[in-house]
Design an enzyme around this catalytic site. Structure first.
Site, PDB file in Angstrom:
ATOM      1  N   GLN A   1       0.871  -1.176   0.000  1.00  0.00           N
ATOM      2  CA  GLN A   1       0.000   0.000   0.000  1.00  0.00           C
ATOM      3  C   GLN A   1       0.916   1.238   0.000  1.00  0.00           C
ATOM      4  O   GLN A   1       1.423   1.645   1.047  1.00  0.00           O
ATOM      5  CB  GLN A   1      -0.894  -0.016   1.237  1.00  0.00           C
ATOM      6  CG  GLN A   1      -1.664  -1.322   1.421  1.00  0.00           C
ATOM      7  CD  GLN A   1      -2.795  -1.505   0.423  1.00  0.00           C
ATOM      8  OE1 GLN A   1      -3.727  -0.703   0.363  1.00  0.00           O
ATOM      9  NE2 GLN A   1      -2.725  -2.567  -0.367  1.00  0.00           N
TER      10      GLN A   1
ATOM     11  N   GLY B   1     -11.786   2.503   4.292  1.00  0.00           N
ATOM     12  CA  GLY B   1     -10.855   1.659   3.558  1.00  0.00           C
ATOM     13  C   GLY B   1     -10.003   2.415   2.556  1.00  0.00           C
ATOM     14  O   GLY B   1     -10.272   3.572   2.203  1.00  0.00           O
ATOM     15  N   HIS B   2      -8.991   1.721   2.052  1.00  0.00           N
ATOM     16  CA  HIS B   2      -8.012   2.343   1.171  1.00  0.00           C
ATOM     17  C   HIS B   2      -8.642   2.885  -0.110  1.00  0.00           C
ATOM     18  O   HIS B   2      -9.538   2.305  -0.697  1.00  0.00           O
ATOM     19  CB  HIS B   2      -6.870   1.377   0.837  1.00  0.00           C
ATOM     20  CG  HIS B   2      -7.297   0.095   0.196  1.00  0.00           C
ATOM     21  ND1 HIS B   2      -6.439  -0.936  -0.027  1.00  0.00           N
ATOM     22  CD2 HIS B   2      -8.487  -0.322  -0.270  1.00  0.00           C
ATOM     23  CE1 HIS B   2      -7.075  -1.931  -0.606  1.00  0.00           C
ATOM     24  NE2 HIS B   2      -8.320  -1.585  -0.770  1.00  0.00           N
ATOM     25  N   ASN B   3      -8.137   4.050  -0.505  1.00  0.00           N
ATOM     26  CA  ASN B   3      -8.544   4.739  -1.731  1.00  0.00           C
ATOM     27  C   ASN B   3     -10.001   5.207  -1.726  1.00  0.00           C
ATOM     28  O   ASN B   3     -10.527   5.595  -2.769  1.00  0.00           O
ATOM     29  CB  ASN B   3      -8.272   3.894  -2.976  1.00  0.00           C
ATOM     30  CG  ASN B   3      -6.787   3.765  -3.267  1.00  0.00           C
ATOM     31  OD1 ASN B   3      -6.194   2.727  -2.973  1.00  0.00           O
ATOM     32  ND2 ASN B   3      -6.186   4.801  -3.804  1.00  0.00           N
TER      33      ASN B   3
END
Length: 332
Positions: free
Chosen positions: A201, A242-244
């Site tokens: 990540q 969460g990511h993005n």
């Protein structure tokens, strides 16, 4: 102890006083437990019935109040009692915890970090290489801020928070205790030879201005670019982002709700407590997701969704009514 006359209170609120009281006001309190030296509020007509048994000497009320204050008691009429009460809470608020020195001797601050004027850093903090902290920000004890992070002006970061490398937090933000900003997103892929392979990540988190993030909440860094929290967003305790994922301006997420990866929220979206949003979902401006709902697909702007899986509120209510009738019929 702070105390104010009703006239001094109204100098702040600029409302209309109904009735009168000579009692000095020592604190705000809810109607049911207020004493005769305390001020309360009636933000909804359904609570008017509680005034008769309340001991409060003053209540902040909306303009459509339909009852009288009574002897030696008073109302202050305003356009919005809830907002006015927030002004009273500020008036009676206790001071923030004090620092004996602006930078505590036990704080570890890298020589390449930039600490602007008026910044306070508490005991046991770690501030890494090339971190920049803007004017008048406060970093409470035992906070970790890792390499290359920037923090704007007048931002407060409470104890136990971890801000990982290369993240950016804007001006006038509040990050509550034990929040984590920039942890790795949840990225793994099955591999026949190695089991579950971790996907690096390499992105970061960008948080706008006037954002508040609750205790023990997590905002994961992007896999490629950035997870973004727009200006004015308010995130409750125990929230997962969460990511993005990308939040527009003035979004609200209540406790225990969560966004999977790459979720997009428009401006003014409201997510109820314990609601969950599937990855790669887009929710339009002003949409509302009810508490406990599960969103599995895109939501147009302005829609209210309920249920698991979430459907339009009116459809969910119809479904629940039908189920209730079926249950009742089966008992006959």
């Amino acid at each position: 102890m702070k105390s104010y006359s009703i006239l001094e209170i109204n100098e702040v609120l600029q409302g209309i006083i109904l009735g009168d009281t000579q009692q000095n006001i020592t604190a705000p309190e809810q109607l049911e437990v207020a004493s005769n030296t305390e001020i309360s509020f009636i933000g909804n007509k359904k609570y008017e019935k509680l005034w008769a048994t309340s001991n409060a000497c003053v209540a902040i009320v909306n303009e459509d109040i339909s009852i009288e204050p009574g002897e030696n008691r008073a109302f202050i009429k305003v356009k919005n009692a809830d907002l006015a009460m927030s002004q009273i809470l500020e008036l009676f608020a206790f001071p923030m915890p004090e620092f004996d020195s602006e930078i505590h001797p036990s704080a570890t601050i890298d020589i390449t970090a930039t600490i602007s004027t008026g910044v306070k850093v508490g005991a046991g903090c770690y501030v890494g290489p090339k971190v920049v902290i803007g004017k008048n920000s406060i970093i409470y004890p035992n906070t970790t801020i890792l390499d290359g992070t920037t923090i704007g002006e007048n931002t407060v970061i409470w104890s136990g928070t971890v801000v990982r490398e290369r993240c950016h937090i804007g001006n006038n933000c509040i990050i509550h205790p034990n929040a984590t900003i920039g942890a790795d997103g949840f990225g793994f892929r099955p591999c026949p030879e190695r089991g579950l392979v971790k996907i690096p990540q390499i992105g970061n988190v960008i948080i706008g201005n006037n954002v508040e993030i609750g205790a023990n909440s997590c905002v994961d860094r992007g896999k490629f670019s950035s997870t973004v929290i727009g200006d004015g967003c308010k995130i409750d305790n125990l929230v997962q982002i969460g990511h993005n994922s990308k939040l527009g301006r003035f979004c609200i997420m209540a406790g225990n709700s969560g966004l999977a990866g790459s979720v997009t929220l428009g401006n003014g979206v409201m997510i109820g407590g314990s609601a969950s949003i599937k990855d790669h979902t887009t929710i339009g401006d002003g949409a509302i997701v009810g508490a406990g709902s599960g969103v599995t697909g895109d939501i147009p702007a302005g829609k209210t969704m309920l249920g698991y899986p979430a459907v339009e509120a009116r459809d969910a209510l119809k479904q629940w009514a039908i189920l209730k009738r079926l249950v009742n019929d089966s008992k006959k």
